[in-house]
Scaffold this motif. Structure first.
Motif, PDB file in Angstrom:
ATOM      1  N   GLU A 156       0.830  -1.210   0.000  1.00 50.81           N
ATOM      2  CA  GLU A 156       0.000   0.000   0.000  1.00 50.81           C
ATOM      3  C   GLU A 156       0.867   1.264   0.000  1.00 50.81           C
ATOM      4  O   GLU A 156       0.639   2.204  -0.758  1.00 50.81           O
ATOM      5  N   GLU A 157       1.889   1.269   0.850  1.00 46.09           N
ATOM      6  CA  GLU A 157       2.746   2.464   0.942  1.00 46.09           C
ATOM      7  C   GLU A 157       3.669   2.605  -0.260  1.00 46.09           C
ATOM      8  O   GLU A 157       3.855   3.701  -0.791  1.00 46.09           O
ATOM      9  N   ILE A 158       4.250   1.493  -0.686  1.00 45.35           N
ATOM     10  CA  ILE A 158       5.227   1.581  -1.781  1.00 45.35           C
ATOM     11  C   ILE A 158       4.549   2.036  -3.084  1.00 45.35           C
ATOM     12  O   ILE A 158       5.154   2.715  -3.911  1.00 45.35           O
ATOM     13  N   LEU A 159       3.258   1.695  -3.229  1.00 46.22           N
ATOM     14  CA  LEU A 159       2.535   2.104  -4.440  1.00 46.22           C
ATOM     15  C   LEU A 159       2.295   3.616  -4.477  1.00 46.22           C
ATOM     16  O   LEU A 159       1.934   4.159  -5.521  1.00 46.22           O
ATOM     17  N   ARG A 160       2.540   4.285  -3.367  1.00 43.51           N
ATOM     18  CA  ARG A 160       2.382   5.746  -3.367  1.00 43.51           C
ATOM     19  C   ARG A 160       3.558   6.438  -4.054  1.00 43.51           C
ATOM     20  O   ARG A 160       3.477   7.606  -4.424  1.00 43.51           O
ATOM     21  N   LEU A 161       4.681   5.734  -4.218  1.00 39.42           N
ATOM     22  CA  LEU A 161       5.847   6.358  -4.844  1.00 39.42           C
ATOM     23  C   LEU A 161       5.603   6.542  -6.339  1.00 39.42           C
ATOM     24  O   LEU A 161       5.153   5.607  -7.014  1.00 39.42           O
ATOM     25  N   PRO A 162       5.905   7.730  -6.871  1.00 42.35           N
ATOM     26  CA  PRO A 162       5.720   7.949  -8.308  1.00 42.35           C
ATOM     27  C   PRO A 162       6.518   6.937  -9.125  1.00 42.35           C
ATOM     28  O   PRO A 162       7.653   6.614  -8.774  1.00 42.35           O
ATOM     29  N   GLY A 163       5.919   6.427 -10.167  1.00 40.41           N
ATOM     30  CA  GLY A 163       6.615   5.476 -11.055  1.00 40.41           C
ATOM     31  C   GLY A 163       6.605   4.050 -10.554  1.00 40.41           C
ATOM     32  O   GLY A 163       7.139   3.157 -11.210  1.00 40.41           O
ATOM     33  N   VAL A 164       6.021   3.843  -9.370  1.00 36.94           N
ATOM     34  CA  VAL A 164       6.000   2.484  -8.812  1.00 36.94           C
ATOM     35  C   VAL A 164       4.607   1.878  -8.977  1.00 36.94           C
ATOM     36  O   VAL A 164       3.634   2.369  -8.411  1.00 36.94           O
ATOM     37  N   ALA A 165       4.537   0.811  -9.776  1.00 38.08           N
ATOM     38  CA  ALA A 165       3.292   0.052  -9.901  1.00 38.08           C
ATOM     39  C   ALA A 165       3.512  -1.286  -9.198  1.00 38.08           C
ATOM     40  O   ALA A 165       4.552  -1.521  -8.588  1.00 38.08           O
ATOM     41  N   ARG A 166       2.524  -2.143  -9.323  1.00 33.95           N
ATOM     42  CA  ARG A 166       2.562  -3.396  -8.557  1.00 33.95           C
ATOM     43  C   ARG A 166       3.795  -4.257  -8.867  1.00 33.95           C
ATOM     44  O   ARG A 166       4.360  -4.880  -7.991  1.00 33.95           O
ATOM     45  N   LYS A 167       4.249  -4.233 -10.125  1.00 32.19           N
ATOM     46  CA  LYS A 167       5.412  -5.046 -10.469  1.00 32.19           C
ATOM     47  C   LYS A 167       6.645  -4.572  -9.692  1.00 32.19           C
ATOM     48  O   LYS A 167       7.344  -5.380  -9.067  1.00 32.19           O
ATOM     49  N   THR A 168       6.889  -3.267  -9.694  1.00 32.78           N
ATOM     50  CA  THR A 168       8.043  -2.736  -8.955  1.00 32.78           C
ATOM     51  C   THR A 168       7.891  -3.008  -7.460  1.00 32.78           C
ATOM     52  O   THR A 168       8.851  -3.364  -6.775  1.00 32.78           O
ATOM     53  N   GLY A 169       6.653  -2.829  -6.964  1.00 27.35           N
ATOM     54  CA  GLY A 169       6.401  -3.113  -5.556  1.00 27.35           C
ATOM     55  C   GLY A 169       6.769  -4.547  -5.204  1.00 27.35           C
ATOM     56  O   GLY A 169       7.457  -4.805  -4.214  1.00 27.35           O
TER      57      GLY A 169
END
Ligand code: SF4
Length: 261
Positions: A156-169
């Protein structure tokens, strides 16, 4: 159709020898796996049979023991940036770019104060560099201002970072923190999962959902690494090297280039 010859595409004698060793090892592993019965090419009788899925996992684990993420990184932040840069770009290219980037801006705080032109220049060769520069600068600011300089450890938190979608998370949570909340679905995982009939879906989120249903959670992280390596080296998009594939007896894909059964 059954053949016993090894397909060699390398030009040097050394390369051919290395491929023959890979092929021999692959066939030894394949021979120990059961055959997945098929109705016809491209149609396995019970593709999601737990015994078949377990055999696929078994063969992958034996083929790629201890495999890790191919992006060079020393911490969660570097892995986050490298994964953002890897969109539409090869890991090799990203690994060429990140040493100078992290030397110039070694942590989120330093990158947060970098100018966009500086970042763009350093990441230019990874493609889509303007958007990527905005993303890594924005992610650096958020990590610095809201997360105390550390990449957060929840999806939930990591998806708040710009450019970060579920794959990067999934990459960062899985590969750095060892937290399995999902399965990384990139182009290789997508292609191989479909060839192996583990999913019929084409949208990454739906493929991920299917994989999460059939794979044990303690294999979610390694499975993606293994499949990505397999997709790069053996099960390549245009002409899969089925003769050298450890999953060959379990695979009934209609675009196989060789079959033992
Ligand atoms: S298509 Fe060929 S290389 Fe890919 S998994 Fe099936 S047998 Fe292996």
């Amino acid at each position: 159709m059954a053949k016993t010859t090894v397909v060699r595409t390398g030009s040097s004698a050394k390369g051919a020898k290395a491929k023959a060793v890979v092929g021999a090892k692959a066939r030894a592993i394949a021979a120990s796996e059961p055959v997945a019965a098929k109705k016809r090419a491209g149609k396995t009788q019970k593709p999601l049979d737990p015994a078949r899925v377990a055999a696929i996992l078994d063969a992958l684990r034996k083929t790629y023991p201890g495999v890790v993420c191919a992006l060079t990184h020393k911490n969660a932040w570097e892995l986050t940036v490298a994964t953002i840069l890897s969109a539409q770009c090869t890991d090799i290219r990203v690994n060429l770019v990140t040493p100078a980037l992290f030397k110039a801006f070694p942590n989120p705080k330093a990158m947060a104060s970098a100018s966009l032109p500086e970042l763009e220049e350093l990441i230019r060769t990874t493609g889509f560099f303007r958007n990527k520069a905005k993303s890594i600068q924005g992610a650096a600011r958020l990590v610095t201002e809201e997360f105390g300089g550390k990449v957060p450890q929840t999806m939930e938190e990591i998806l708040r970072l710009p450019g970060v979608a579920r794959k990067t998370g999934n990459v960062v949570l899985g590969s750095w923190y060892g937290i399995a909340v999902g399965v990384v679905v990139d182009t290789h995982v997508m292609r191989l999962s479909r060839r192996l009939e583990l999913t019929k879906e084409t949208a990454p989120e739906k493929v991920e959902r299917d994989l999460m249903k059939i794979l044990p959670q303690d294999r979610w992280i390694a499975f993606s690494h293994e499949l990505i390596h397999h997709g790069r080296q053996i099960c390549i998009a245009r002409k899969p090297r089925c003769v050298d594939c450890t999953l060959e007896r379990l695979c009934n894909s209609s675009d196989k280039t060789w079959s033992s059964h």
